[in-house]
Design a protein around this motif. Structure first.
Motif, mmCIF file in Angstrom:
data_model
loop_
_atom_site.group_PDB
_atom_site.id
_atom_site.type_symbol
_atom_site.label_atom_id
_atom_site.label_comp_id
_atom_site.label_asym_id
_atom_site.label_seq_id
_atom_site.Cartn_x
_atom_site.Cartn_y
_atom_site.Cartn_z
ATOM 1 N N MET A 1 0.941 -1.240 0.081
ATOM 2 C CA MET A 1 0.021 -0.316 0.113
ATOM 3 C C MET A 1 0.959 1.257 0.175
ATOM 4 N N LEU A 2 1.835 1.126 0.756
ATOM 5 C CA LEU A 2 2.743 2.307 0.783
ATOM 6 C C LEU A 2 3.291 2.509 -0.536
ATOM 7 N N GLU A 3 3.911 1.426 -1.336
ATOM 8 C CA GLU A 3 4.335 1.523 -2.641
ATOM 9 C C GLU A 3 3.218 2.295 -3.586
ATOM 10 N N GLN A 4 1.894 2.052 -3.349
ATOM 11 C CA GLN A 4 0.912 2.735 -4.127
ATOM 12 C C GLN A 4 0.929 4.397 -4.010
ATOM 13 N N ILE A 133 -11.760 -2.290 11.496
ATOM 14 C CA ILE A 133 -10.791 -1.528 12.349
ATOM 15 C C ILE A 133 -9.796 -0.798 11.933
ATOM 16 N N ALA A 134 -9.077 -1.414 10.645
ATOM 17 C CA ALA A 134 -8.075 -0.842 9.937
ATOM 18 C C ALA A 134 -8.641 0.336 9.240
ATOM 19 N N THR A 135 -9.773 -0.126 8.613
ATOM 20 C CA THR A 135 -10.474 1.010 7.703
ATOM 21 C C THR A 135 -10.900 2.118 8.543
ATOM 22 N N GLY A 169 0.310 14.657 7.595
ATOM 23 C CA GLY A 169 0.224 14.133 6.150
ATOM 24 C C GLY A 169 1.064 12.740 6.260
ATOM 25 N N TRP A 170 2.543 12.881 5.830
ATOM 26 C CA TRP A 170 3.240 11.370 5.822
ATOM 27 C C TRP A 170 3.598 10.658 7.104
ATOM 28 N N PRO A 171 3.671 11.600 8.366
ATOM 29 C CA PRO A 171 3.741 10.848 9.577
ATOM 30 C C PRO A 171 2.506 10.099 10.086
ATOM 31 N N LEU A 172 1.178 10.513 9.872
ATOM 32 C CA LEU A 172 -0.100 9.805 10.043
ATOM 33 C C LEU A 172 -0.075 8.836 9.084
ATOM 34 N N THR A 173 0.456 9.145 7.756
ATOM 35 C CA THR A 173 0.172 8.177 6.876
ATOM 36 C C THR A 173 1.149 7.043 7.222
ATOM 37 N N ALA A 174 2.161 7.037 7.454
ATOM 38 C CA ALA A 174 3.022 5.949 8.063
ATOM 39 C C ALA A 174 2.563 5.214 9.065
ATOM 40 N N ALA A 179 -0.352 0.376 11.309
ATOM 41 C CA ALA A 179 -1.408 -0.214 12.032
ATOM 42 C C ALA A 179 -2.398 -1.097 11.052
ATOM 43 N N THR A 180 -2.359 -1.000 9.567
ATOM 44 C CA THR A 180 -2.976 -1.607 8.738
ATOM 45 C C THR A 180 -2.284 -3.004 8.539
ATOM 46 N N VAL A 181 -0.958 -2.929 8.557
ATOM 47 C CA VAL A 181 -0.054 -4.016 8.443
ATOM 48 C C VAL A 181 -0.681 -4.963 9.514
ATOM 49 N N LEU A 182 -0.213 -4.308 10.971
ATOM 50 C CA LEU A 182 -0.524 -5.379 11.712
ATOM 51 C C LEU A 182 -1.647 -5.889 12.074
ATOM 52 N N LEU A 183 -2.644 -5.201 11.663
ATOM 53 C CA LEU A 183 -4.221 -5.806 11.624
ATOM 54 C C LEU A 183 -4.486 -6.883 10.513
ATOM 55 N N VAL A 184 -3.649 -6.169 9.555
ATOM 56 C CA VAL A 184 -3.776 -7.324 8.429
ATOM 57 C C VAL A 184 -3.083 -8.959 8.873
ATOM 58 N N ARG A 185 -1.981 -8.693 9.529
ATOM 59 C CA ARG A 185 -1.255 -9.897 9.667
ATOM 60 C C ARG A 185 -2.026 -10.657 10.533
ATOM 61 N N TRP A 186 -2.773 -9.971 11.695
ATOM 62 C CA TRP A 186 -3.497 -10.732 12.620
ATOM 63 C C TRP A 186 -4.672 -11.423 11.951
ATOM 64 N N ALA A 187 -5.242 -10.464 10.910
ATOM 65 C CA ALA A 187 -6.645 -11.045 10.303
ATOM 66 C C ALA A 187 -6.219 -12.286 9.409
#
Length: 203
Positions: A1-4, A133-135, A169-174, A179-187
């Motif tokens: 997602m970061l690459e996008q 939750i990630a969304t 901007g980018w700090p909150l995006t990072a 948070a997304t990566v951690l939640l997706v791994r758990w999912a």
């Protein structure tokens, strides 16, 4: 997602036109500031082209700066440069919340489309919850950006608009990506557990 989003460099590049626009406007006025922002955006595009980096983020960034400059020109005030970004964040927040309501959380849809894993994840309750939750986290970030920046816009705080746009901007995006990566791994882990349990029950 970061690459996008163009990677970390893409997030940093996106702040450069803003950093240039505000001080130039303070010293020389709106027209030079608009020209400076466009020149910097073109320069960023050229750098990415020379370095053979992904061009999609650079093209969207260049178009974004052009739209911001156009709005600033139409408004006749430097704060107009930030109006497009303010309303865009509100639209993003609404879309992300709506996706949760209709049970198609955008983080889950985007993640599984990018990885080519289909939509079977929607059948797993805990997996769906993780993507919800990630969304919701992303929606919260967008709402926070909108509320903060719209308040500054209404009070003609152009300098602080630039500060908050960068700081939020980018700090909150990072942070959102983490948070997304951690939640997706758990999912994903929960989904595999469910699949293994189903296989054992069938056997």
């Amino acid at each position: 997602m970061l690459e996008q989003m163009g990677g970390v460099s893409g997030l940093i590049y996106s702040t450069v036109p803003v950093i240039v626009f505000v001080p130039v406007n303070s010293i020389w006025g709106l027209i030079p500031a608009m020209i400076a922002a466009l020149v910097v955006a073109v320069a960023v595009f050229a750098i990415r082209l020379i370095r053979h980096e992904p061009l999609s983020p650079a093209i969207s960034g260049l178009i974004g700066v052009a739209i911001c400059v156009f709005i600033a020109h139409r408004v006749g005030n430097a704060k107009g440069y930030f109006l497009f970004g303010i309303w865009t964040t509100l639209v993003y927040a609404i879309v992300f919340v709506a996706s949760i309501i209709v049970r198609w959380p955008l983080v889950g849809v985007a993640w599984n489309l990018i990885n080519g894993e289909g939509m079977a994840w929607r059948k797993h309750r805990r997996t769906l919850l993780a993507y919800d939750i990630a969304t919701a986290f992303w929606a919260l970030v967008f709402f926070a950006r909108y509320l903060t920046q719209s308040e500054l816009y209404d009070h003609d705080q152009t300098g602080w608009l630039a500060v908050t746009r960068i700081a939020m901007g980018w700090p909150l995006t990072a942070l959102s990506v983490l948070a997304t990566v951690l939640l997706v791994r758990w999912a994903t882990r929960e989904e595999h557990v469910d699949e293994a349990r189903e296989e054992r029950e069938l056997s």
